[in-house]
Design a protein around this motif. Sequence first.
Motif, PDB file in Angstrom:
ATOM      1  N   MET A   1       0.836  -1.178   0.000  1.00  0.00           N
ATOM      2  CA  MET A   1       0.000   0.000   0.000  1.00  0.00           C
ATOM      3  C   MET A   1       0.886   1.248   0.000  1.00  0.00           C
ATOM      4  O   MET A   1       1.891   1.313   0.695  1.00  0.00           O
ATOM      5  N   ALA A   2       0.474   2.248  -0.757  1.00  0.00           N
ATOM      6  CA  ALA A   2       1.239   3.484  -0.883  1.00  0.00           C
ATOM      7  C   ALA A   2       1.097   4.343   0.372  1.00  0.00           C
ATOM      8  O   ALA A   2       0.042   4.427   0.986  1.00  0.00           O
ATOM      9  N   THR A   3       2.189   5.002   0.712  1.00  0.00           N
ATOM     10  CA  THR A   3       2.204   5.927   1.840  1.00  0.00           C
ATOM     11  C   THR A   3       1.751   7.298   1.347  1.00  0.00           C
ATOM     12  O   THR A   3       2.201   7.752   0.295  1.00  0.00           O
ATOM     13  N   PRO A   4       0.870   7.974   2.076  1.00  0.00           N
ATOM     14  CA  PRO A   4       0.399   9.283   1.604  1.00  0.00           C
ATOM     15  C   PRO A   4       1.513  10.326   1.576  1.00  0.00           C
ATOM     16  O   PRO A   4       2.440  10.301   2.399  1.00  0.00           O
ATOM     17  N   VAL A   5       1.388  11.245   0.630  1.00  0.00           N
ATOM     18  CA  VAL A   5       2.340  12.350   0.515  1.00  0.00           C
ATOM     19  C   VAL A   5       2.404  13.131   1.826  1.00  0.00           C
ATOM     20  O   VAL A   5       3.467  13.626   2.215  1.00  0.00           O
ATOM     21  N   THR A   6       1.289  13.218   2.527  1.00  0.00           N
ATOM     22  CA  THR A   6       1.244  13.967   3.786  1.00  0.00           C
ATOM     23  C   THR A   6       2.093  13.342   4.892  1.00  0.00           C
ATOM     24  O   THR A   6       2.290  13.968   5.932  1.00  0.00           O
ATOM     25  N   SER A   7       2.620  12.143   4.670  1.00  0.00           N
ATOM     26  CA  SER A   7       3.510  11.538   5.660  1.00  0.00           C
ATOM     27  C   SER A   7       4.897  12.195   5.644  1.00  0.00           C
ATOM     28  O   SER A   7       5.673  12.027   6.569  1.00  0.00           O
ATOM     29  N   ILE A   8       5.190  12.953   4.586  1.00  0.00           N
ATOM     30  CA  ILE A   8       6.451  13.673   4.486  1.00  0.00           C
ATOM     31  C   ILE A   8       6.301  14.968   5.284  1.00  0.00           C
ATOM     32  O   ILE A   8       5.315  15.688   5.118  1.00  0.00           O
ATOM     33  N   PRO A   9       7.247  15.261   6.161  1.00  0.00           N
ATOM     34  CA  PRO A   9       7.146  16.501   6.946  1.00  0.00           C
ATOM     35  C   PRO A   9       6.921  17.720   6.045  1.00  0.00           C
ATOM     36  O   PRO A   9       7.447  17.785   4.930  1.00  0.00           O
ATOM     37  N   ASN A  10       6.156  18.657   6.540  1.00  0.00           N
ATOM     38  CA  ASN A  10       5.878  19.945   5.897  1.00  0.00           C
ATOM     39  C   ASN A  10       4.839  19.883   4.785  1.00  0.00           C
ATOM     40  O   ASN A  10       4.489  20.926   4.236  1.00  0.00           O
ATOM     41  N   LEU A  11       4.380  18.704   4.384  1.00  0.00           N
ATOM     42  CA  LEU A  11       3.453  18.589   3.266  1.00  0.00           C
ATOM     43  C   LEU A  11       2.058  18.236   3.774  1.00  0.00           C
ATOM     44  O   LEU A  11       1.851  17.163   4.326  1.00  0.00           O
ATOM     45  N   GLY A  12       1.142  19.163   3.591  1.00  0.00           N
ATOM     46  CA  GLY A  12      -0.218  18.975   4.061  1.00  0.00           C
ATOM     47  C   GLY A  12      -1.150  18.534   2.952  1.00  0.00           C
ATOM     48  O   GLY A  12      -0.724  18.237   1.825  1.00  0.00           O
ATOM     49  N   PRO A  13      -2.443  18.496   3.248  1.00  0.00           N
ATOM     50  CA  PRO A  13      -3.440  18.014   2.286  1.00  0.00           C
ATOM     51  C   PRO A  13      -3.479  18.802   0.979  1.00  0.00           C
ATOM     52  O   PRO A  13      -3.623  18.206  -0.095  1.00  0.00           O
ATOM     53  N   ALA A  14      -3.363  20.110   1.028  1.00  0.00           N
ATOM     54  CA  ALA A  14      -3.424  20.900  -0.210  1.00  0.00           C
ATOM     55  C   ALA A  14      -2.236  20.580  -1.118  1.00  0.00           C
ATOM     56  O   ALA A  14      -2.394  20.447  -2.336  1.00  0.00           O
ATOM     57  N   THR A  15      -1.057  20.425  -0.530  1.00  0.00           N
ATOM     58  CA  THR A  15       0.122  20.067  -1.311  1.00  0.00           C
ATOM     59  C   THR A  15      -0.024  18.665  -1.882  1.00  0.00           C
ATOM     60  O   THR A  15       0.302  18.420  -3.047  1.00  0.00           O
ATOM     61  N   ALA A  16      -0.540  17.758  -1.082  1.00  0.00           N
ATOM     62  CA  ALA A  16      -0.762  16.386  -1.558  1.00  0.00           C
ATOM     63  C   ALA A  16      -1.728  16.370  -2.733  1.00  0.00           C
ATOM     64  O   ALA A  16      -1.517  15.642  -3.708  1.00  0.00           O
ATOM     65  N   GLU A  17      -2.772  17.189  -2.669  1.00  0.00           N
ATOM     66  CA  GLU A  17      -3.732  17.269  -3.772  1.00  0.00           C
ATOM     67  C   GLU A  17      -3.063  17.811  -5.034  1.00  0.00           C
ATOM     68  O   GLU A  17      -3.321  17.335  -6.137  1.00  0.00           O
ATOM     69  N   GLY A  18      -2.197  18.815  -4.873  1.00  0.00           N
ATOM     70  CA  GLY A  18      -1.462  19.352  -6.017  1.00  0.00           C
ATOM     71  C   GLY A  18      -0.557  18.310  -6.645  1.00  0.00           C
ATOM     72  O   GLY A  18      -0.504  18.176  -7.873  1.00  0.00           O
ATOM     73  N   PHE A  19       0.149  17.556  -5.817  1.00  0.00           N
ATOM     74  CA  PHE A  19       1.001  16.500  -6.363  1.00  0.00           C
ATOM     75  C   PHE A  19       0.164  15.397  -7.013  1.00  0.00           C
ATOM     76  O   PHE A  19       0.563  14.844  -8.038  1.00  0.00           O
ATOM     77  N   GLU A  20      -0.988  15.111  -6.474  1.00  0.00           N
ATOM     78  CA  GLU A  20      -1.883  14.129  -7.091  1.00  0.00           C
ATOM     79  C   GLU A  20      -2.284  14.597  -8.493  1.00  0.00           C
ATOM     80  O   GLU A  20      -2.264  13.815  -9.442  1.00  0.00           O
ATOM     81  N   ARG A  21      -2.646  15.872  -8.632  1.00  0.00           N
ATOM     82  CA  ARG A  21      -2.997  16.428  -9.950  1.00  0.00           C
ATOM     83  C   ARG A  21      -1.799  16.375 -10.900  1.00  0.00           C
ATOM     84  O   ARG A  21      -1.967  16.303 -12.117  1.00  0.00           O
ATOM     85  N   ALA A  22      -0.598  16.412 -10.338  1.00  0.00           N
ATOM     86  CA  ALA A  22       0.624  16.343 -11.138  1.00  0.00           C
ATOM     87  C   ALA A  22       1.051  14.896 -11.413  1.00  0.00           C
ATOM     88  O   ALA A  22       2.098  14.665 -12.011  1.00  0.00           O
ATOM     89  N   GLY A  23       0.266  13.942 -10.946  1.00  0.00           N
ATOM     90  CA  GLY A  23       0.560  12.538 -11.207  1.00  0.00           C
ATOM     91  C   GLY A  23       1.475  11.886 -10.187  1.00  0.00           C
ATOM     92  O   GLY A  23       2.015  10.811 -10.432  1.00  0.00           O
ATOM     93  N   ILE A  24       1.654  12.528  -9.040  1.00  0.00           N
ATOM     94  CA  ILE A  24       2.510  11.981  -7.983  1.00  0.00           C
ATOM     95  C   ILE A  24       1.605  11.707  -6.788  1.00  0.00           C
ATOM     96  O   ILE A  24       1.244  12.615  -6.045  1.00  0.00           O
ATOM     97  N   GLY A  25       1.215  10.454  -6.622  1.00  0.00           N
ATOM     98  CA  GLY A  25       0.197  10.124  -5.644  1.00  0.00           C
ATOM     99  C   GLY A  25       0.661   9.461  -4.370  1.00  0.00           C
ATOM    100  O   GLY A  25      -0.159   9.083  -3.544  1.00  0.00           O
ATOM    101  N   SER A  26       1.964   9.341  -4.190  1.00  0.00           N
ATOM    102  CA  SER A  26       2.440   8.682  -2.970  1.00  0.00           C
ATOM    103  C   SER A  26       3.765   9.288  -2.527  1.00  0.00           C
ATOM    104  O   SER A  26       4.494   9.892  -3.319  1.00  0.00           O
ATOM    105  N   ALA A  27       4.056   9.101  -1.247  1.00  0.00           N
ATOM    106  CA  ALA A  27       5.335   9.550  -0.705  1.00  0.00           C
ATOM    107  C   ALA A  27       6.492   8.818  -1.383  1.00  0.00           C
ATOM    108  O   ALA A  27       7.535   9.413  -1.651  1.00  0.00           O
TER     109      ALA A  27
END
Length: 108
Positions: free
Chosen positions: A1-27
Amino acid sequence: MATPVTSIPNLGPATAEGFERAGIGSAEALRALGADAAYAQWLAAGEPAHFIGYYALVMGLQGRPWNDCKGAEKDALKLRFDALKASASRNLTGIEAMLDEIGVRAPR
C-alpha cells in the motif's frame, strides 16, 4: 500500500492534492523523483510556483522542518527554484507568461 504524501514533513493536504494532480500520488513516488523533478512535474501540471512550498518540500524530503532553511542554503535553493520556474515558463506566451511571471496564473 502506498504511503500518503502527507507523511512527508511539511506537506499537508493541499500540497498532496497538487502533487496528485501532477501525477505523484504517494510519498514513495515523490521520494523517488526527488525535490527538483517532482517540483518540475508540479509546475508542468499547472500548479502554482511558490518558493516557500518548494523549500518546504526540499526540507521535508530531508526530514527537516520547513523553517530550518536559512542563509546560504536558502539562497542556493532560490536559484534552483528560479531555474525550475523559468524552465516551466518557456512554453508560455502572451498573457499566460505575464501572469506566470507575477505568480497569479491559474492552474491548468
